[in-house]
Enzyme design. Sequence first.
Site, PDB file in Angstrom:
ATOM      1  N   CYS A  78       0.717  -0.906  -0.200  1.00  0.00           N
ATOM      2  CA  CYS A  78      -0.227  -0.170   0.677  1.00  0.00           C
ATOM      3  C   CYS A  78       1.080   1.250   0.254  1.00  0.00           C
ATOM      4  O   CYS A  78       1.324   1.635  -1.218  1.00  0.00           O
ATOM      5  CB  CYS A  78      -1.228  -0.120   1.272  1.00  0.00           C
ATOM      6  SG  CYS A  78      -2.688   1.005   1.247  1.00  0.00           S
ATOM      7  N   HIS A 169      -3.122  -4.473   1.665  1.00  0.00           N
ATOM      8  CA  HIS A 169      -2.603  -5.122   2.995  1.00  0.00           C
ATOM      9  C   HIS A 169      -2.450  -6.605   2.701  1.00  0.00           C
ATOM     10  O   HIS A 169      -4.056  -7.041   2.876  1.00  0.00           O
ATOM     11  CB  HIS A 169      -3.424  -4.460   3.629  1.00  0.00           C
ATOM     12  CG  HIS A 169      -3.438  -3.009   3.746  1.00  0.00           C
ATOM     13  ND1 HIS A 169      -2.442  -2.874   4.829  1.00  0.00           N
ATOM     14  CD2 HIS A 169      -4.049  -1.870   2.743  1.00  0.00           C
ATOM     15  CE1 HIS A 169      -2.637  -1.261   4.395  1.00  0.00           C
ATOM     16  NE2 HIS A 169      -3.767  -0.810   3.734  1.00  0.00           N
ATOM     17  N   GLU A 171      -1.185  -8.319   4.404  1.00  0.00           N
ATOM     18  CA  GLU A 171      -0.960  -8.749   6.459  1.00  0.00           C
ATOM     19  C   GLU A 171      -2.144  -8.228   6.971  1.00  0.00           C
ATOM     20  O   GLU A 171      -2.500  -8.791   8.004  1.00  0.00           O
ATOM     21  CB  GLU A 171      -0.559  -7.333   6.870  1.00  0.00           C
ATOM     22  CG  GLU A 171      -0.630  -6.341   7.604  1.00  0.00           C
ATOM     23  CD  GLU A 171      -0.534  -5.628   5.793  1.00  0.00           C
ATOM     24  OE1 GLU A 171      -1.300  -4.232   6.569  1.00  0.00           O
ATOM     25  OE2 GLU A 171      -0.256  -5.090   4.603  1.00  0.00           O
TER      26      GLU A 171
END
Length: 196
Positions: A78, A169, A171
Amino acid sequence: MKIGVLALQGAVSEHIRSLEQAGAEAVAVKKTQQLSELDGLVIPGGESTTIGKLMQKYGFIEQIREFSEAGKPIFGTCAGLIVLAKEIEGQEQPHLGLMDITVTRNAFGRQKESFEIDLPVVGIEQPIRAVFIRAPLIREIGADVEVLSVYNGEMVTAREGHLLVSSFHPELTDDYRLHEYFTQMVRQSKTGESKG
């Protein structure tokens, strides 16, 4: 194999968790001195202008450029993608200017236009879960950049040698396979193997 997560802003603990699930030792990086102990580095999301200013303030810009020149892998997600780009549309100064891509900030609109999808990625068998939050887009790429995934005709994951970026993202889900892909890049760079 030790991978750092730049801990100036963003989902640091989530990246550390994903890297550990992918089999790496992961640490939060708050001082430039830590870079010398690392085999790879993740630059997480957040606000790219803020991250750029904090990297400048704490002396990370030159140190991360040297880290990259040594061929050590870097993964930007990002805002991390924006920070790595050579050109940012509508903005004069790139931050690190390492990857031969042109990016547009907040290309997917505001926070409320965030969404999640299953995204096919080159080199990963099944589609991965991707979370887009005010995500940037890769508008143009240099000759050595390989596009790894596309969403709605737009480039959202790419690799150039030891550099990896994603608009989304990875994660923020339990799917750590993109971190596993990056961990593999770090392992190959550490053992001196070429891109495989």
